[in-house]
Write a protein that holds these residues in place. Structure first.
Motif, PDB file in Angstrom:
ATOM      1  N   HIS A 248      44.578  32.962  31.745  1.00 17.98           N
ATOM      2  CA  HIS A 248      43.615  33.187  30.669  1.00 17.98           C
ATOM      3  C   HIS A 248      42.593  32.052  30.626  1.00 17.98           C
ATOM      4  O   HIS A 248      41.381  32.267  30.470  1.00 17.98           O
ATOM      5  CB  HIS A 248      44.347  33.305  29.330  1.00 17.98           C
ATOM      6  N   ASP A 249      43.105  30.810  30.786  1.00 18.94           N
ATOM      7  CA  ASP A 249      42.207  29.649  30.811  1.00 18.94           C
ATOM      8  C   ASP A 249      41.178  29.786  31.932  1.00 18.94           C
ATOM      9  O   ASP A 249      39.984  29.488  31.743  1.00 18.94           O
ATOM     10  CB  ASP A 249      42.995  28.352  31.024  1.00 18.94           C
TER      11      ASP A 249
ATOM     12  N   TYR B 181      39.929  32.575  33.636  1.00 16.78           N
ATOM     13  CA  TYR B 181      38.827  33.542  33.553  1.00 16.78           C
ATOM     14  C   TYR B 181      37.936  33.334  32.335  1.00 16.78           C
ATOM     15  O   TYR B 181      36.787  33.779  32.319  1.00 16.78           O
ATOM     16  CB  TYR B 181      39.300  34.992  33.721  1.00 16.78           C
ATOM     17  N   THR B 182      38.444  32.634  31.311  1.00 17.65           N
ATOM     18  CA  THR B 182      37.542  32.318  30.188  1.00 17.65           C
ATOM     19  C   THR B 182      36.644  31.127  30.550  1.00 17.65           C
ATOM     20  O   THR B 182      35.426  31.166  30.337  1.00 17.65           O
ATOM     21  CB  THR B 182      38.336  32.015  28.902  1.00 17.65           C
TER      22      THR B 182
ATOM     23  N   PRO C 279      39.144  39.255  34.657  1.00 16.95           N
ATOM     24  CA  PRO C 279      40.481  39.121  35.258  1.00 16.95           C
ATOM     25  C   PRO C 279      40.590  39.980  36.520  1.00 16.95           C
ATOM     26  O   PRO C 279      39.908  40.995  36.648  1.00 16.95           O
ATOM     27  CB  PRO C 279      41.417  39.641  34.164  1.00 16.95           C
TER      28      PRO C 279
END
Length: 407
Positions: free
Chosen positions: A357-358, A360-361, A367
């Motif tokens: 998550h870290d 692709y943000t 994703p």
């Protein structure tokens, strides 16, 4: 399981005017000083009488004369003396008949060592000289061997399994009858075949069982499985060193020269679980890639295997390799995996200081598979190439890796 609890059942039956004995495997194992897992009782009392005498019961097999009696929190099978009619499908009798004589009940059993009964005072009833065969390490069919195997073909593999568990020989006429009736095993469900094979593989002397499968051609109805045991026979003594069944199957298949697809087909034929099948096939393929020679230890590129498969798989692979080299063990090679693993500052992707998550943000990307591949790359760099496991260092390396791929 408590013998004293079972003795209470015998006592109640006797005090009510009936005969009652311990019978079968429990008697054999007591005489051999082996652990006893199931205590079976036989009696001339009919199932209705047993249920009347023991209100705490489960009518588990009334058709075959069996009532499970509850005593002190344990269940004990109490079966009426019986004879069996003609067998159908080489497995089950069409009918059973209750009888009043113990010897008639013992006559229907498979092997002499399983055709003994014992009363609650330890007095043995042994009409077929099972005790003598136990002392001589012999497995002998009761009565006419061929008839015993034609009644229930699974007895062929039971003989193989007992020989491996007890390291016994099979009496000459019994062995000849096994060879002569082996084709009848084609009528037995593969799940039952697998159960006996796996008990044999888990025994103290699997090489004894493997040799018997080859000698009797017991698995001739399953050519791939017969080939497996025939080709692996020379290495089957290594199986006892392995801790579980997937390992044992994998080593057998490697020893037989099976590659991934043949291993997969064998697993499907045996109807092994999906989980076991996947592990066995992965181990067989990895062993084929490494191609270890028997009893010639070699250095293994554990770094690559750890990155590709992870720690758990590597421990399983290491156990197999040690079995491959069991006659020439090398302590340094045996400990190499643990040393490399302990030196890894980050043991898995889950220990990284950032997650998918870290990524692709922070990188403003959707994703996808790239996240998995990038996390794997970051883990490799932190585990083996001194990349600091901090969010800042990982993110900087991630940006560089993405840029390299984009260009």
């Amino acid at each position: 399981m408590g013998k004293s609890l079972a003795e209470n059942i015998l006592k109640t039956l006797e005090e009510s005017g009936y005969e009652a004995y311990f019978v079968g495997g429990c008697v054999r194992d007591w005489l051999l000083n082996r652990p006893v897992h199931d205590i079976d009782i036989c009696t001339n009392a009919h199932p209705g009488d047993v249920m009347r005498l023991f209100p705490q019961h489960v009518p588990t097999g009334l058709k075959h004369g069996t009532v499970s009696v509850k005593e002190g929190g344990s269940l004990f099978e109490v079966t009426t003396y019986r004879t069996e009619g003609e067998y159908e499908d080489f497995r089950r009798p069409k009918e059973v008949n209750f009888v009043s004589e113990l010897q008639l009940d013992l006559e229907r059993r498979d092997f002499t060592m399983n055709a003994m009964a014992m009363d609650r005072y330890g007095v043995l009833v042994d009409p077929f000289h099972g005790l003598s065969d136990l002392k001589n390490g012999l497995i002998r069919a009761v009565g006419h061997p061929e008839q015993r195997f034609r009644e229930d073909a699974l007895r062929i593999l039971r003989a193989v399994r007992f020989a491996a568990q007890l390291n016994f020989r099979i009496e000459e006429k019994t062995l000849a009858a096994m060879k002569g009736t082996a084709e009848l095993l084609q009528h037995i469900a593969i799940e039952r075949i697998r159960e006996e094979l796996q008990k044999m593989l888990e025994s103290p002397a699997p090489a004894v069982g493997t040799a018997l499968i080859v000698e009797t051609a017991a698995l001739q109805a399953w050519p791939r499985l017969q080939t497996l045991f025939a080709k692996a026979k020379g290495q089957s003594d290594r199986l006892a060193a392995l801790p579980n069944l997937p390992h044992k199957w994998a080593l057998l298949m490697y020893a037989a020269g099976f590659l991934y697809e043949e291993a997969r087909q064998a697993c499907l034929e045996l109807k092994l679980s999906k989980r076991d099948k996947e592990l066995i096939c992965a181990l067989v393929q990895t062993l084929a890639d490494i191609h270890p020679k028997w009893d010639v230890p070699q250095n293994i590129d554990w770094q690559s295997h750890l990155l590709e498969r992870g720690w758990q798989f590597c421990t399983e692979l290491n156990a197999l390799l040690q079995a491959c080299w069991k006659n020439k063990p090398d302590r340094d090679i045996a400990n190499a995996l643990m040393q490399i693993y302990e030196q890894m500052p980050v043991k898995s992707v889950q220990e990284l200081a950032l997650n998918g998550h870290d990524l692709y943000t922070q990188l403003s990307k959707k994703p996808g598979q790239w996240v998995h591949d990038l996390l794997q790359h970051l883990w490799e760099q932190t585990a083996f190439y001194q990349l600091p496991n901090t969010p800042e260092a990982l993110l900087e390396e991630a940006r560089k890796e993405v840029a390299r791929h984009e260009h």
